[in-house]
Design an enzyme around this catalytic site. Structure first.
Site, PDB file in Angstrom:
ATOM      1  N   CYS A 139      12.999 -20.925   1.717  1.00 37.40           N
ATOM      2  CA  CYS A 139      14.153 -20.831   2.619  1.00 37.40           C
ATOM      3  C   CYS A 139      15.075 -19.671   2.200  1.00 37.40           C
ATOM      4  CB  CYS A 139      14.880 -22.168   2.687  1.00 37.40           C
ATOM      5  SG  CYS A 139      16.015 -22.256   4.085  1.00 37.40           S
ATOM      6  N   HIS A 183      10.515 -26.080   4.249  1.00 33.86           N
ATOM      7  CA  HIS A 183      10.749 -26.767   2.976  1.00 33.86           C
ATOM      8  C   HIS A 183       9.515 -27.554   2.536  1.00 33.86           C
ATOM      9  CE1 HIS A 183      14.990 -25.851   2.372  1.00 33.86           C
ATOM     10  NE2 HIS A 183      15.009 -25.753   3.690  1.00 33.86           N
ATOM     11  N   GLU A 228       9.055 -28.996  -0.184  1.00 31.56           N
ATOM     12  CA  GLU A 228       9.386 -30.048  -1.151  1.00 31.56           C
ATOM     13  C   GLU A 228       9.787 -31.379  -0.518  1.00 31.56           C
ATOM     14  OE1 GLU A 228      11.124 -27.469  -0.308  1.00 31.56           O
ATOM     15  OE2 GLU A 228      13.285 -27.744  -0.481  1.00 31.56           O
ATOM     16  N   ASP A 233      15.296 -46.274 -20.087  1.00 32.09           N
ATOM     17  CA  ASP A 233      15.647 -45.022 -20.754  1.00 32.09           C
ATOM     18  C   ASP A 233      15.783 -45.210 -22.264  1.00 32.09           C
ATOM     19  OD1 ASP A 233      15.859 -44.505 -18.109  1.00 32.09           O
ATOM     20  OD2 ASP A 233      17.989 -44.035 -18.097  1.00 32.09           O
TER      21      ASP A 233
END
Ligand code: XMP
Length: 514
Positions: free
Chosen positions: A86, A173, A175, A231
């Site tokens: 883009c 795009h 993605e 995490d």
């Protein structure tokens, strides 16, 4: 910048697109390691990292605007393949002498795309595709040496290539999920144009991370707080693999965990991994401080303060510790402007350790996305329950009891919550939901059990779907699942005679009740 944790590094220059993180995630899904850096990072610094490819992200600007973000022209001469997306494509065209036209007509949404050349980015793909467009400006004439390889009805240069120079640009795009074959375009760029092999795997990450942790901490001692969440569990297991007994974990059980959760955390770390674990049973302390407290914000504040205090007390007893392990992930790093200091301030649970105990921070997951941390955790042998655990708030069940938190009410909620989660898992829906849990409402109502009148508690069942918790939809759980949950709760949990289902989305409601 840190040295790359992989041989195969791709650098993404961020021009401010809302999708930049998504580009990074797609690249990682192709098993290629990548990092996002600001568009104005000096070329010498970028070249110094020896990337195998560059991606220029999209962005909201127009190349003609005053102050439009622009990378150094020298970027095109460092000799590695470049893919523009883009705005990145418009900028590449503009900087290399092509012509960019300010959009007369904005193109937004799903668009039919015709492929004109299938030898580069579109190798292996159909000639007619549907892509996602979101742009105002467009490339009218590509720079000398570039071929137009795809177009749409209103975008004459939907993709351009100069394969000899390794320069590529797409106006759409690749993605986003609305370009379903987009990852193939990225893969063609990464594997064919950049010659990468996809060596970024959980196993390769662990191997490199272990070496780095050893080099970083040497023979120093490390402390690490664990909560049962993915995490901190992943960091603890990784640190332990690297430095064994130099690691001590601290688990503050505030008594606000779910059924048997504290014990499961203890078993996982102590019995299974043989990690030195300081298990702090602080239930009484927390319940005393919460006694008589009804206000949600006060509950949170008290729990936060008490948590820090208890953690400090126990961490400061490990007097020879030099490091504090943290489960910071890549989105936190990106959002904090990639500056270490900012990350520590805004993202850690453990404020204000004693002044004489200056711990250095070690964050071995700071380049991972959440799904990658899960993969690494699984590879390290953490139990599936922990790897796939749905988010659970720091203040625990205290913010799911509307009204006063007492041991009895916690036990009631724990029991009901366990049934909700169990039935959601049995129905195979656990991973589809962002969260599914029980809330104890401050309502009693009349019921009849056997021939007896009852006047008992109400359990609220809450289940939501979400991408990032910023917005959430109430989950359309099948009636049979709701029925099973309701009948089990009412039959099995003493003192509960009514179950209701929360059908509020966020906004305007929040996911939690407090
Ligand atoms: P809300 O209720 O704000 O929740 O829609 C969004 C997500 O954040 C979690 N949450 C918390 N997590 N400490 C945490 O660690 C907290 O105080 C806290 N409050 C909410 C919540 O579980 C949901 O996933």
């Amino acid at each position: 910048m840190n040295p790359s944790p992989s041989e195969e590094l791709v650098i993404i220059l961020d021009f401010g697109a809302q999708y930049t993180q998504l580009i990074a995630r797609r690249v990682r899904e192709c098993r290629v390691y990548c990092e996002i850096v600001p568009y104005d990072t000096p070329v010498s610094e970028i070249a110094g990292r020896a990337p195998k490819g560059l991606i220029l992200s999209g962005g909201p600007a127009s190349v003609y605007e005053d102050g439009a973000p622009r990378c150094d022209d020298a970027i095109y001469d460092i000799g590695v393949p470049i893919l523009g997306i883009c705005y990145g494509t418009q900028l590449m065209a503009y900087q290399l002498g092509g012509k960019v036209t300010p959009g007369v007509q904005r193109e937004f949404g799903r668009t039919e795309l015709d492929v004109l050349d299938s030898n580069g980015l579109f190798a292996g793909l159909d000639k007619h595709l549907t892509c996602w467009m979101s742009h105002g400006d467009l490339v009218e004439t590509p720079p000398a040496g570039f071929n137009i390889v795809a177009r749409t009805a209103s975008t004459p240069v939907a993709a351009m290539e100069n394969r000899e120079r390794g320069m590529y640009g797409v106006q759409f795009h690749p993605e986003v999920v609305h370009t379903p074959w987009g990852t193939e375009v990225l893969r063609n760029f990464l594997y064919n144009a950049c010659g990468l092999h996809g060596s970024w795997t959980p196993a390769s990450f662990i191997e490199t991370a272990v070496k780095e942790i050893r080099a970083q901490v040497s023979s120093d001692k490390v402390v690490c707080g664990v909560s049962g969440g993915i995490d901190s569990a992943c960091v603890a297991a990784l640190l332990h693999k690297a430095i064994g007994d130099q690691l001590t974990c601290i688990f503050v059980d505030h008594g606000l965990m779910r059924l048997d959760e504290g014990e499961k955390v203890r078993q996982t770390f102590e019995d299974h991994f043989k990690i030195k674990l300081v298990y702090v049973d602080a239930e009484e302390r927390f319940l005393n401080r919460l006694s008589g407290v009804l206000d949600p914000e006060r509950k949170r504040k008290i729990i936060g303060e008490e948590f820090v205090r208890v953690f400090e007390e126990h961490a400061s007893q490990i007097t020879d510790a030099k490091w504090l392990g943290q489960g910071t992930l890549y989105p936190d790093v990106i959002e904090s402007g990639t500056k270490n200091a900012a990350v520590i301030k805004s993202h850690h649970n453990v404020g204000g350790l004693p002044e004489d105990m200056v711990l250095k921070i070690i964050e071995p997951l700071r380049y991972l996305f959440k799904d990658e941390a899960r993969e690494v955790a699984a590879e390290l042998g953490l139990p599936e329950d922990m790897v796939w655990r749905q988010p659970f708030p720091g203040p625990g069940l205290a913010i799911r009891i509307v009204g006063e938190v007492t041991k009895d009410r916690l036990d009631t909620l724990r029991h009901a919550d366990d049934i909700v989660v169990d039935e959601i898992k049995r129905a195979g829906l656990y991973r589809e939901l962002w969260m599914g849990f029980a809330v104890l409402a401050p309502i009693r109502s009349v019921g009849v059990m056997g021939d007896q009148r009852t006047y008992d508690d109400t359990i609220v069942v809450r289940a939501v779907t979400s991408q990032d918790a910023m917005t959430a939809d109430w989950a359309k759980l099948p009636y049979e699942v709701l029925e099973k949950i309701s009948s089990r709760i009412i039959n099995e949990v003493p003192g509960v005679n009514r179950t209701v289902y929360d059908i509020s989305s966020k906004p305007p409601a929040t996911i939690e009740w407090e």
